[in-house]
Enzyme design. Structure first.
Site, PDB file in Angstrom:
ATOM      1  CG  ASN A 168     -34.269 -11.498 -28.853  1.00 47.33           C
ATOM      2  OD1 ASN A 168     -33.745 -12.407 -29.625  1.00 47.33           O
ATOM      3  ND2 ASN A 168     -34.376 -11.206 -27.892  1.00 47.33           N
ATOM      4  CG  HIS A 213     -29.446 -14.216 -27.270  1.00 45.92           C
ATOM      5  ND1 HIS A 213     -30.297 -14.258 -28.440  1.00 45.92           N
ATOM      6  CD2 HIS A 213     -30.542 -13.658 -26.410  1.00 45.92           C
ATOM      7  CE1 HIS A 213     -31.522 -13.799 -28.302  1.00 45.92           C
ATOM      8  NE2 HIS A 213     -31.675 -13.518 -27.295  1.00 45.92           N
ATOM      9  CB  CYS A 232     -33.300 -16.267 -26.520  1.00 46.56           C
ATOM     10  SG  CYS A 232     -34.616 -15.281 -27.099  1.00 46.56           S
TER      11      CYS A 232
HETATM   12  O1  UT7 Z   1     -33.852 -12.756 -25.708  1.00 47.42           O
HETATM   13  C1  UT7 Z   1     -34.415 -12.973 -24.248  1.00 47.42           C
HETATM   14  C2  UT7 Z   1     -33.441 -12.369 -23.275  1.00 47.42           C
HETATM   15  N1  UT7 Z   1     -34.196 -10.987 -23.191  1.00 47.42           N
HETATM   16  C3  UT7 Z   1     -33.555  -9.889 -22.646  1.00 47.42           C
HETATM   17  O2  UT7 Z   1     -32.487 -10.207 -22.579  1.00 47.42           O
HETATM   18  C4  UT7 Z   1     -34.198  -8.697 -22.663  1.00 47.42           C
HETATM   19  C5  UT7 Z   1     -33.715  -8.061 -21.280  1.00 47.42           C
HETATM   20  N2  UT7 Z   1     -34.367  -6.694 -21.058  1.00 47.42           N
HETATM   21  C6  UT7 Z   1     -34.004  -5.546 -21.610  1.00 47.42           C
HETATM   22  O3  UT7 Z   1     -33.385  -5.656 -22.724  1.00 47.42           O
HETATM   23  C7  UT7 Z   1     -34.642  -4.303 -21.169  1.00 47.42           C
HETATM   24  O4  UT7 Z   1     -35.373  -4.393 -19.947  1.00 47.42           O
HETATM   25  C8  UT7 Z   1     -35.551  -3.583 -22.096  1.00 47.42           C
HETATM   26  C9  UT7 Z   1     -35.079  -3.249 -23.712  1.00 47.42           C
HETATM   27  C10 UT7 Z   1     -36.747  -4.854 -22.291  1.00 47.42           C
HETATM   28  C11 UT7 Z   1     -36.181  -2.532 -21.611  1.00 47.42           C
HETATM   29  O5  UT7 Z   1     -35.430  -1.426 -21.143  1.00 47.42           O
HETATM   30  P1  UT7 Z   1     -35.351  -0.826 -19.815  1.00 47.42           P
HETATM   31  O6  UT7 Z   1     -34.240  -0.011 -19.779  1.00 47.42           O
HETATM   32  O7  UT7 Z   1     -35.298  -2.055 -18.663  1.00 47.42           O
HETATM   33  O8  UT7 Z   1     -36.760   0.018 -19.858  1.00 47.42           O
HETATM   34  P2  UT7 Z   1     -37.884  -0.251 -18.875  1.00 47.42           P
HETATM   35  O9  UT7 Z   1     -38.562  -1.644 -19.085  1.00 47.42           O
HETATM   36  O10 UT7 Z   1     -37.246   0.178 -17.098  1.00 47.42           O
HETATM   37  O11 UT7 Z   1     -38.688   1.106 -19.043  1.00 47.42           O
HETATM   38  C12 UT7 Z   1     -38.228   2.496 -18.983  1.00 47.42           C
HETATM   39  C13 UT7 Z   1     -39.427   3.268 -19.537  1.00 47.42           C
HETATM   40  C14 UT7 Z   1     -40.891   3.031 -18.744  1.00 47.42           C
HETATM   41  O12 UT7 Z   1     -41.443   3.973 -18.736  1.00 47.42           O
HETATM   42  P3  UT7 Z   1     -41.736   4.638 -17.340  1.00 47.42           P
HETATM   43  O13 UT7 Z   1     -42.486   3.597 -16.550  1.00 47.42           O
HETATM   44  O14 UT7 Z   1     -40.364   4.791 -16.626  1.00 47.42           O
HETATM   45  O15 UT7 Z   1     -42.570   5.769 -17.472  1.00 47.42           O
HETATM   46  C15 UT7 Z   1     -41.649   2.073 -19.912  1.00 47.42           C
HETATM   47  O16 UT7 Z   1     -42.777   2.205 -19.933  1.00 47.42           O
HETATM   48  O17 UT7 Z   1     -39.626   3.227 -20.807  1.00 47.42           O
HETATM   49  C16 UT7 Z   1     -41.037   2.821 -21.255  1.00 47.42           C
HETATM   50  N3  UT7 Z   1     -40.938   2.030 -22.394  1.00 47.42           N
HETATM   51  C17 UT7 Z   1     -40.833   2.659 -23.723  1.00 47.42           C
HETATM   52  N4  UT7 Z   1     -41.009   3.945 -24.136  1.00 47.42           N
HETATM   53  C18 UT7 Z   1     -40.989   3.748 -25.535  1.00 47.42           C
HETATM   54  C19 UT7 Z   1     -40.940   0.657 -22.394  1.00 47.42           C
HETATM   55  N5  UT7 Z   1     -40.867   0.381 -23.844  1.00 47.42           N
HETATM   56  C20 UT7 Z   1     -41.004   1.340 -24.589  1.00 47.42           C
HETATM   57  C21 UT7 Z   1     -41.033   1.660 -25.903  1.00 47.42           C
HETATM   58  N6  UT7 Z   1     -40.913   2.879 -26.512  1.00 47.42           N
HETATM   59  N7  UT7 Z   1     -40.861   0.687 -26.614  1.00 47.42           N
END
Ligand code: UT7
Length: 331
Positions: A288, A258, A121
């Site tokens: 992305n 980005h 990225c």
């Molecule tokens: O391009 C390279 C650079 N990449 C980035 O900058 C990405 C950086 N990270 C992020 O943008 C975020 O961490 C994400 C968007 C990937 C995830 O968001 P988050 O607020 O960190 O969510 P999380 O991973 O803490 O997940 C929260 C909850 C989890 O459920 P529990 O364990 O709380 O029950 C996940 O299982 O959301 C759940 N979850 C989803 N639910 C519905 C994860 N993905 C999904 C989904 N739909 N697609």
């Protein structure tokens, strides 16, 4: 080496830009029919509403060529005159040859040279730095810098934590040499700032590779860990880029980050003291697109008249590696 310590009698100026998105659009609701997710979750956590997905016969080089043609046309330049073509991609058409050589062939360029840059990225910032330095040393007078991805081909469509985040596309800029060292008051790339730290490989990687299991593999990401690194490392590299020129966030006309997550974009804008109107965000519509995201956003905002000639643009990004970087450009 600090950007200031480089002595150059030339600098590079952005003379053209272009973006290309494959026509097939997939909305969050459509994805929610394939995997356990929802439009509400995706929008709230990322800002993404839809993504473009390349057609079965569309290669990364095809997307790159479309973006490059627009950049050339915009600059009134001919493909055969370009000295260097750098394609930032993590989804090459083939393991080899470099996708850039296929772009070169499709554009009808036989006199320049072409190669790929792999920084995921952050790829566009890396490719810009490489091309800018080739121009500064006098080895070439013009360079096409392209970020192009068919990133959705690396997705595991059963993994809801990654498959909702990415899309396909390409963006390009045409750089031309200008006399004199980079000068903060003059048009051109003022400086580029690159970093990497391979210790964080496991935060964001692909499970395959020709040199390991001979498979293409799929993306795996520890989203929260990458998020934490993004907030900290992007703030550091942006401060490094601005302070090199005695600038602060308030001097920046446009932040073109980005496009991974609207929350990261908003956080950076707040840190820089920039209102939302001076931030280019395409994440809602493009998702992305990895190395393509910054040049696609640049092309969108320059084409619709938001970014104007002479304005100060700050680009920044972070990706797998981890790699990260920033650049200040007087457009
Ligand atoms: O391009 C390279 C650079 N990449 C980035 O900058 C990405 C950086 N990270 C992020 O943008 C975020 O961490 C994400 C968007 C990937 C995830 O968001 P988050 O607020 O960190 O969510 P999380 O991973 O803490 O997940 C929260 C909850 C989890 O459920 P529990 O364990 O709380 O029950 C996940 O299982 O959301 C759940 N979850 C989803 N639910 C519905 C994860 N993905 C999904 C989904 N739909 N697609």
């Amino acid at each position: 080496m600090s950007a200031k310590s480089r002595i150059s009698t030339r600098h590079s100026v952005v003379e053209g830009w272009g973006g290309y998105l494959p026509p097939n659009v997939v909305t969050n609701d459509q994805l929610a029919k394939r995997v356990d997710t929802s439009d509400e979750w995706i929008v709230a956590r990322t800002g993404i509403r839809q993504r473009h997905i390349a057609g079965e016969n569309e290669r990364t080089s095809d997307l790159a060529v479309e973006a490059a043609k627009k950049a050339l046309a915009q600059a009134g330049a001919k493909a055969e005159d370009v000295g260097l073509i750098v394609v930032a991609t993590t989804t090459p058409d083939n393991t080899f040859p470099a996708t850039a050589t296929q772009v070169q062939a499709k554009l009808g360029n036989t006199t320049g040279f072409a190669f790929d840059v792999q920084a995921v990225c952050s790829g566009f910032v890396y490719a810009l730095a490489v091309a800018d330095n080739f121009i500064k040393t006098g080895q070439v007078d013009s360079a096409l810098v392209i970020g192009a991805e068919t990133f959705t081909r690396l997705l595991d469509w059963q993994d809801r934590t990654t498959c909702v985040l990415f899309g396909d596309g390409a963006g390009a800029v045409l750089l031309k040499a200008a006399d004199g060292p980079p000068d903060r008051a003059a048009r051109g790339v003022l400086s580029t700032h690159l970093h990497s730290d391979g210790r964080f490989k496991d935060a964001l990687f692909v499970t395959g590779g020709p040199g390991s299991n001979k498979e293409v593999g799929v993306v795996r990401m520890n989203g929260q860990e990458v998020f934490r690194h993004a907030v900290q490392k992007l703030a550091e590299v942006v401060e490094e880029a601005l302070s090199t020129h005695g600038l602060t966030g308030k001097d920046i006309d446009w932040l073109v980050p980005h496009q991974a997550n609207q929350r990261i974009i908003d956080g950076m804008a707040r840190k820089l003291g920039l209102p939302g109107e001076r931030v280019v965000s395409t994440v809602a519509h493009h998702a992305n697109t990895s190395a393509a995201s910054i040049p696609l956003a640049l092309a969108a905002a320059a084409s619709d008249g938001r970014i104007k000639q002479g304005q100060l643009v700050l680009i920044e990004g972070i990706g797998g590696g981890l790699t990260w970087g920033a650049s200040v450009i007087r457009w």
